[in-house]
Design an enzyme around this catalytic site. Structure first.
Site, PDB file in Angstrom:
ATOM      1  N   SER A 192      61.927   0.338  17.141  1.00 45.28           N
ATOM      2  CA  SER A 192      62.969   0.261  16.247  1.00 45.28           C
ATOM      3  C   SER A 192      63.957   1.371  16.475  1.00 45.28           C
ATOM      4  O   SER A 192      64.865   0.824  15.631  1.00 45.28           O
ATOM      5  CB  SER A 192      62.652  -0.737  14.981  1.00 45.28           C
ATOM      6  OG  SER A 192      62.153   0.200  13.975  1.00 45.28           O
ATOM      7  N   THR A 325      64.042   0.165  10.755  1.00 48.24           N
ATOM      8  CA  THR A 325      65.154   1.942  10.792  1.00 48.24           C
ATOM      9  C   THR A 325      64.453   2.632  10.055  1.00 48.24           C
ATOM     10  O   THR A 325      63.266   2.244   8.966  1.00 48.24           O
ATOM     11  CB  THR A 325      66.901   1.480   9.871  1.00 48.24           C
ATOM     12  OG1 THR A 325      67.053   0.383  10.250  1.00 48.24           O
ATOM     13  CG2 THR A 325      67.423   2.797  10.160  1.00 48.24           C
ATOM     14  N   THR A 343      68.497   4.130  14.583  1.00 50.35           N
ATOM     15  CA  THR A 343      68.093   2.894  14.549  1.00 50.35           C
ATOM     16  C   THR A 343      68.614   2.215  15.947  1.00 50.35           C
ATOM     17  O   THR A 343      68.966   2.412  16.273  1.00 50.35           O
ATOM     18  CB  THR A 343      68.458   1.652  13.551  1.00 50.35           C
ATOM     19  OG1 THR A 343      67.739   0.145  13.808  1.00 50.35           O
ATOM     20  CG2 THR A 343      69.217   0.893  13.705  1.00 50.35           C
ATOM     21  N   ARG A 353      77.192  -6.185  17.235  1.00 51.07           N
ATOM     22  CA  ARG A 353      77.095  -5.652  15.753  1.00 51.07           C
ATOM     23  C   ARG A 353      76.668  -5.058  15.409  1.00 51.07           C
ATOM     24  O   ARG A 353      75.946  -3.994  15.640  1.00 51.07           O
ATOM     25  CB  ARG A 353      75.673  -6.872  16.127  1.00 51.07           C
ATOM     26  CG  ARG A 353      75.079  -7.010  14.505  1.00 51.07           C
ATOM     27  CD  ARG A 353      74.291  -6.315  13.874  1.00 51.07           C
ATOM     28  NE  ARG A 353      72.927  -6.616  12.816  1.00 51.07           N
ATOM     29  CZ  ARG A 353      72.482  -5.802  12.348  1.00 51.07           C
ATOM     30  NH1 ARG A 353      71.875  -4.856  13.177  1.00 51.07           N
ATOM     31  NH2 ARG A 353      72.279  -5.815  11.474  1.00 51.07           N
ATOM     32  N   THR A 376      65.857   0.546   4.313  1.00 52.98           N
ATOM     33  CA  THR A 376      65.522  -0.469   5.808  1.00 52.98           C
ATOM     34  C   THR A 376      64.965  -1.789   5.637  1.00 52.98           C
ATOM     35  O   THR A 376      64.774  -2.182   4.550  1.00 52.98           O
ATOM     36  CB  THR A 376      64.055   0.574   6.162  1.00 52.98           C
ATOM     37  OG1 THR A 376      64.298  -0.352   7.394  1.00 52.98           O
ATOM     38  CG2 THR A 376      63.224   0.069   4.997  1.00 52.98           C
ATOM     39  N   GLY A 377      64.961  -2.639   6.832  1.00 57.55           N
ATOM     40  CA  GLY A 377      65.346  -4.269   6.600  1.00 57.55           C
ATOM     41  C   GLY A 377      66.849  -4.750   7.017  1.00 57.55           C
ATOM     42  O   GLY A 377      66.971  -4.780   8.262  1.00 57.55           O
TER      43      GLY A 377
END
Length: 465
Positions: A192, A325, A343, A353, A376-377
């Site tokens: 990632s 990330t 990331t 995006r 993060t997420g």
């Protein structure tokens, strides 16, 4: 100097005065006589000592609060966290160990103080002491925090060790963040971060990164960076060689080349395989909605649907562990704070995006007068709430880092209860914490810490709330 923060705390104590109906056990006129250097509240028997109130910036010799007495005194912290005796920070623990080590609660302390003659007076004194301890951020005897400290999201150990090594060799906090996150770009952490992961709808891997100086509040960031591997290195150059904050897309890549970064192919056999598999699954999952043909069954190309419908946000296949990330906070020995992220974004994202990672206050935030945080997420959700900025502001108010993280998560939960995300926080004393949102498949969050009180980089675990 008496500030608005002190006034708020004064009002808080006044409210406690009313809540416990002190007039039943102690007449307001029977309080201690005024003493030099003390300020009496407008009502009730409490006395405030302005000099004892914590300043906006905590000094290293002031221990931070245990979660058990932070925030709401009536409510203990999550069972998985307790204030570490050795590290002075929140670490994983069993519920039983928390129960045995947690400070005495308000009701127990009041009951203990009420026994014998003058119980009412002692109850008032104990109540006041509990409040003062909570406001001052005390954790009790034997609990310490230490600087410098490195903390980062997920169990990316080599990134933590690299950042720590930079500090030990005399590098700055910004150097540590850049090299630490850069290590993850090299290692392609969890697929990632860095090249060869998270291909977009066109099969291309693009990168987002940011870095922030907590002394000057300068930020350098890049988004949708193409054909350049060292995204956070380019972000650092945005600070050093431009008056801008964020560069995006092909223009960011051209800037990187001017700064001496080579063009490199970010595609790998693994990313090509991921892309091919996705195409064979009718491009599922994807990020489209309110389009024709039906995006849940087709690859498109899509056109907008005339009638737009609102859909409830739910957990989907793309949500959990799709945005891992690396976010890092480094606090130096003198309290200087720096933070950063890197990331390759969401898998199969729509080209162009940009998520939360390169956005100051969303992906990470640093302020040397308060602390640092990183998130993060699912960035499309979390960036709407600026969680990193909000967490730092909570710590500025004197809140324990763990509680600050929990409050940020709770705020997002009100609008997106099933979002995938976590936050790490650290203040300028070296105390740290983390919190995450509990959803199916994600009940614990792992993060890394390195400080002088640890012999090596240590993986920490927190139960999600």
């Amino acid at each position: 100097m008496w500030t608005s923060e002190h006034t708020q705390r004064l009002h808080f104590i006044q409210k406690l005065d009313e809540e416990h109906a002190l007039s039943q056990s102690l007449e307001p006129t029977s309080t201690l006589p005024p003493q030099p250097g003390r300020r009496r509240t407008s009502r009730g028997p409490f006395w405030m000592i302005p000099a004892a109130l914590p300043s906006h910036r905590h000094t290293p010799d002031v221990p931070m609060a245990c979660p058990a007495i932070s925030g709401n005194l009536h409510k203990p912290a999550a069972p998985s966290l307790h204030c570490g005796r050795a590290v002075g920070a929140c670490t994983a623990s069993s519920p039983s160990s928390v129960a045995s080590e947690a400070p005495m609660g308000r009701s127990e302390a009041m009951a203990a103080a009420a026994g014998g003659d003058g119980g009412g007076r002692r109850a008032v004194v104990v109540e006041l002491l509990l409040v003062v301890l909570q406001l001052a951020g005390s954790c009790g005897a034997g609990t310490t925090a230490a600087l410098p400290v490195v903390i980062n999201t997920w169990a990316f150990r080599k990134a933590t060790e690299t950042a720590w090594r930079v500090l030990q060799l005399g590098g700055s906090e910004l150097d540590a963040v850049e090299k630490g996150c850069g290590q993850c770009e090299i290692d392609q952490c969890d697929g990632s971060v860095g090249y060869g992961g998270s291909p977009d709808e066109s099969g291309e891997t693009t990168l987002d990164a940011m870095i922030m100086d907590g002394n000057t509040m300068e930020v350098g960031a890049v988004a949708d960076l193409r054909r350049v591997k060292n995204a956070i290195g380019v972000a650092r150059k945005v600070i050093e060689h431009t008056k801008h904050t964020l560069l995006v897309g092909e223009s960011a890549s051209l800037f990187a080349v001017r700064m001496g970064f080579p063009y490199e192919d970010l595609t790998t056999p693994k990313s090509l395989s991921m892309y091919s598999k996705w195409l064979n699954q009718s491009c599922q999952p994807n990020y489209w909605k309110n389009v024709v043909p039906d995006s849940s069954k087709s690859c498109g190309p899509y056109k907008r649907l005339e009638k737009v419908t609102c859909e409830k946000w739910t957990i989907s296949q793309r949500s959990v562990h799709n945005h891992d990330t690396i976010g890092m906070v480094v606090i130096g020995g003198n309290g200087t704070v720096a933070s950063g992220t890197s990331t390759n974004g969401g898998v199969h994202k729509i080209p162009g995006r940009v998520g939360d990672s390169p956005i100051a206050g969303a992906g990470s935030y640093a302020d040397s007068t308060a602390g640092g945080a990183a998130a993060t997420g699912d960035g499309d959700i979390t960036m709407r709430f600026l969680p990193s900025y909000q967490a730092v502001e909570y710590m500025r108010m004197g809140m324990d880092p763990t509680v600050a993280c929990q409050k940020v998560i709770s705020r997002i939960q009100k609008y997106a209860p099933e979002f995938f995300g976590a936050v790490i926080c650290a203040n300028t004393t070296g105390s740290y914490g983390a919190a995450c949102n509990k959803i199916p498949g994600f009940t614990q969050f792992h993060f890394m810490v390195y400080s002088p009180l640890l012999s090596q980089a240590a993986e920490q675990v927190v139960d999600c709330i």
